[in-house]
Design a protein around this motif. Structure first.
Motif, PDB file in Angstrom:
ATOM      1  N   UNK A  31       0.836  -1.195   0.000  1.00 23.73           N
ATOM      2  CA  UNK A  31       0.000   0.000   0.000  1.00 23.73           C
ATOM      3  C   UNK A  31       0.872   1.247   0.000  1.00 23.73           C
ATOM      4  N   UNK A  32       0.541   2.160  -0.881  1.00 21.89           N
ATOM      5  CA  UNK A  32       1.304   3.396  -0.956  1.00 21.89           C
ATOM      6  C   UNK A  32       0.985   4.285   0.234  1.00 21.89           C
ATOM      7  N   UNK A  33       2.010   4.916   0.821  1.00 23.52           N
ATOM      8  CA  UNK A  33       1.744   5.859   1.916  1.00 23.52           C
ATOM      9  C   UNK A  33       1.085   7.112   1.388  1.00 23.52           C
ATOM     10  N   UNK A  34       0.350   7.803   2.276  1.00 24.10           N
ATOM     11  CA  UNK A  34      -0.278   9.053   1.859  1.00 24.10           C
ATOM     12  C   UNK A  34       0.788  10.123   1.754  1.00 24.10           C
ATOM     13  N   UNK A  35       0.931  10.671   0.550  1.00 23.27           N
ATOM     14  CA  UNK A  35       1.989  11.655   0.307  1.00 23.27           C
ATOM     15  C   UNK A  35       1.398  13.054   0.359  1.00 23.27           C
ATOM     16  N   UNK A  36       0.907  13.431   1.528  1.00 28.10           N
ATOM     17  CA  UNK A  36       0.317  14.750   1.668  1.00 28.10           C
ATOM     18  C   UNK A  36       1.363  15.844   1.604  1.00 28.10           C
ATOM     19  N   UNK A  37       1.062  16.904   0.877  1.00 22.17           N
ATOM     20  CA  UNK A  37       2.040  17.976   0.741  1.00 22.17           C
ATOM     21  C   UNK A  37       2.146  18.820   2.006  1.00 22.17           C
ATOM     22  N   UNK A  38       1.201  18.678   2.939  1.00 18.47           N
ATOM     23  CA  UNK A  38       1.226  19.478   4.161  1.00 18.47           C
ATOM     24  C   UNK A  38       1.572  18.654   5.390  1.00 18.47           C
ATOM     25  N   UNK A  39       1.979  17.399   5.200  1.00 21.09           N
ATOM     26  CA  UNK A  39       2.236  16.545   6.351  1.00 21.09           C
ATOM     27  C   UNK A  39       3.420  17.073   7.167  1.00 21.09           C
ATOM     28  N   UNK A  40       4.427  17.647   6.509  1.00 13.81           N
ATOM     29  CA  UNK A  40       5.581  18.182   7.231  1.00 13.81           C
ATOM     30  C   UNK A  40       5.159  19.334   8.137  1.00 13.81           C
ATOM     31  N   UNK A  41       4.356  20.254   7.600  1.00 12.50           N
ATOM     32  CA  UNK A  41       3.901  21.395   8.397  1.00 12.50           C
ATOM     33  C   UNK A  41       3.042  20.939   9.563  1.00 12.50           C
ATOM     34  N   UNK A  42       2.183  19.947   9.330  1.00 10.73           N
ATOM     35  CA  UNK A  42       1.271  19.488  10.374  1.00 10.73           C
ATOM     36  C   UNK A  42       2.015  18.805  11.509  1.00 10.73           C
ATOM     37  N   UNK A  43       2.915  17.896  11.169  1.00 13.52           N
ATOM     38  CA  UNK A  43       3.646  17.153  12.200  1.00 13.52           C
ATOM     39  C   UNK A  43       4.564  18.074  12.990  1.00 13.52           C
TER      40      UNK A  43
ATOM     41  N   UNK B 283      -3.092  26.283  11.894  1.00  7.49           N
ATOM     42  CA  UNK B 283      -4.226  25.472  12.347  1.00  7.49           C
ATOM     43  C   UNK B 283      -3.760  24.265  13.148  1.00  7.49           C
ATOM     44  N   UNK B 284      -2.677  23.624  12.703  1.00  9.43           N
ATOM     45  CA  UNK B 284      -2.163  22.462  13.422  1.00  9.43           C
ATOM     46  C   UNK B 284      -1.650  22.851  14.799  1.00  9.43           C
ATOM     47  N   UNK B 285      -0.968  23.983  14.882  1.00 14.94           N
ATOM     48  CA  UNK B 285      -0.453  24.447  16.175  1.00 14.94           C
ATOM     49  C   UNK B 285      -1.611  24.741  17.130  1.00 14.94           C
ATOM     50  N   UNK B 286      -2.641  25.409  16.644  1.00 11.26           N
ATOM     51  CA  UNK B 286      -3.793  25.717  17.486  1.00 11.26           C
ATOM     52  C   UNK B 286      -4.528  24.454  17.920  1.00 11.26           C
ATOM     53  N   UNK B 287      -4.694  23.515  16.987  1.00 11.80           N
ATOM     54  CA  UNK B 287      -5.441  22.298  17.301  1.00 11.80           C
ATOM     55  C   UNK B 287      -4.729  21.448  18.343  1.00 11.80           C
ATOM     56  N   UNK B 288      -3.472  21.107  18.081  1.00 10.54           N
ATOM     57  CA  UNK B 288      -2.749  20.231  18.998  1.00 10.54           C
ATOM     58  C   UNK B 288      -2.303  20.970  20.260  1.00 10.54           C
ATOM     59  N   UNK B 289      -2.000  22.260  20.131  1.00  6.91           N
ATOM     60  CA  UNK B 289      -1.563  23.004  21.302  1.00  6.91           C
ATOM     61  C   UNK B 289      -2.666  23.237  22.314  1.00  6.91           C
ATOM     62  N   UNK B 290      -3.918  23.234  21.860  1.00  6.09           N
ATOM     63  CA  UNK B 290      -5.034  23.472  22.790  1.00  6.09           C
ATOM     64  C   UNK B 290      -5.401  22.231  23.591  1.00  6.09           C
ATOM     65  N   UNK B 291      -4.907  21.068  23.191  1.00  8.75           N
ATOM     66  CA  UNK B 291      -5.301  19.845  23.899  1.00  8.75           C
ATOM     67  C   UNK B 291      -4.874  19.825  25.366  1.00  8.75           C
ATOM     68  N   UNK B 292      -3.660  20.272  25.734  1.00  8.12           N
ATOM     69  CA  UNK B 292      -3.334  20.265  27.176  1.00  8.12           C
ATOM     70  C   UNK B 292      -4.236  21.195  27.986  1.00  8.12           C
TER      71      UNK B 292
ATOM     72  N   UNK C 186       3.092  29.908  11.897  1.00  4.35           N
ATOM     73  CA  UNK C 186       2.457  29.969  10.588  1.00  4.35           C
ATOM     74  C   UNK C 186       3.160  30.934   9.646  1.00  4.35           C
ATOM     75  N   UNK C 187       3.487  32.115  10.165  1.00  4.03           N
ATOM     76  CA  UNK C 187       4.182  33.104   9.337  1.00  4.03           C
ATOM     77  C   UNK C 187       5.588  32.621   8.982  1.00  4.03           C
ATOM     78  N   UNK C 188       6.238  31.961   9.934  1.00  7.06           N
ATOM     79  CA  UNK C 188       7.576  31.440   9.667  1.00  7.06           C
ATOM     80  C   UNK C 188       7.570  30.370   8.586  1.00  7.06           C
ATOM     81  N   UNK C 189       6.557  29.508   8.608  1.00  9.69           N
ATOM     82  CA  UNK C 189       6.452  28.479   7.570  1.00  9.69           C
ATOM     83  C   UNK C 189       6.177  29.111   6.211  1.00  9.69           C
TER      84      UNK C 189
END
Length: 243
Positions: A37-49, A185-194, A92-95
């Motif tokens: 099975x081919x892995x999902x090659x999302x173009x935004x996976x680096x930014x999200x992780x 969006x990723x920073x806000x989503x995962x950062x709000x969990x704690x 976000x601005x840095x990315x």
């Protein structure tokens, strides 16, 4: 004629039997095996992780330090969310800036390589032949491949960029502002969990110890989700909602 037909039929039958025997013996086992099975090659996976991991660790460490210095859950939430928003904007601005700069560098490097190919073609061809030989190609094969590439300047330039500078051609479909938005969006989503533990437990308990322990558990869960999303499930859903 009958003998000829008989021989032809016999030959065809023999060929069929040989092919069938080879298939039964595993001659086609590689073709029959299930394709990985081919892995999902999302173009935004680096930014999200990257943003998600940084957000979880940063916000959890901030909550830990604030909880040790104050007994007010409201103070933890105010300082935590203010820091979360500020860091998310910065990330976000840095990315966005880094993605734009990367594209600009690739574009400029391509211009230099184009000049080299147009004005020093023989040298560039020799260098490309050496590159293919270093990869294990025979000298005749490498020379033949390069001679074919010389008919197409664009392909020759791309190959020289990969061989000499290790750069792939710039993807015109990549939008730096989308990378910045996904990082925010990723920073806000995962950062709000704690911080969710403090929000959820405020109506039920006043114990700061219970809230802090729950923050630890939620942070661990968020890290597990971040690892799970490497398969592309969570990131794909997030990107489809945003973009």
């Amino acid at each position: 004629m009958g003998d000829s037909c008989e021989r032809g039929g016999s030959s065809g039958g023999t060929t069929t039997r040989l092919l069938r025997t080879a298939a039964e013996d595993g001659g086609y086992s590689e073709r029959k095996s299930e394709r990985p099975r081919e892995p999902w090659k999302g173009e935004y996976v680096k930014s999200t992780v990257f943003a998600g991991l940084d957000a979880i660790i940063t916000c959890f460490s901030l909550i830990s330090s604030i909880s040790a210095s104050t007994s007010s859950s409201v103070g933890v939430l105010v300082l935590g969310f203010s820091n979360l928003v500020a860091d998310a904007i910065s990330m976000g601005f840095g990315d966005f800036v880094s993605a734009s700069s990367e594209q600009d560098v690739i574009t400029e490097e391509r211009r230099v390589t184009e000049w080299d190919v147009m004005n020093q073609r023989d040298k560039e061809q020799r260098e490309l032949v050496k590159h293919y030989q270093a990869l294990g190609m025979d000298n005749n094969d490498a020379t033949m491949v390069v001679s074919i590439f010389t008919k197409y300047n664009g392909i020759l330039v791309d190959q020289r960029m990969v061989a000499d500078k290790g750069m792939l051609p710039a993807d015109q479909e990549v939008k730096p502002w989308k990378n910045g938005l996904v990082t925010f969006a990723s920073f806000m989503l995962f950062g709000s969990t704690p911080l969710l533990s403090f929000i959820i437990l405020i109506p039920f308990t006043d114990s700061d110890t219970v809230k802090f322990v729950s923050a630890c558990l939620v942070s661990a869960l968020a890290l597990a989700l971040l690892g799970w999303q490497r398969q592309g499930l969570l990131v794909k859903t997030l990107c489809s909602l945003l973009l």
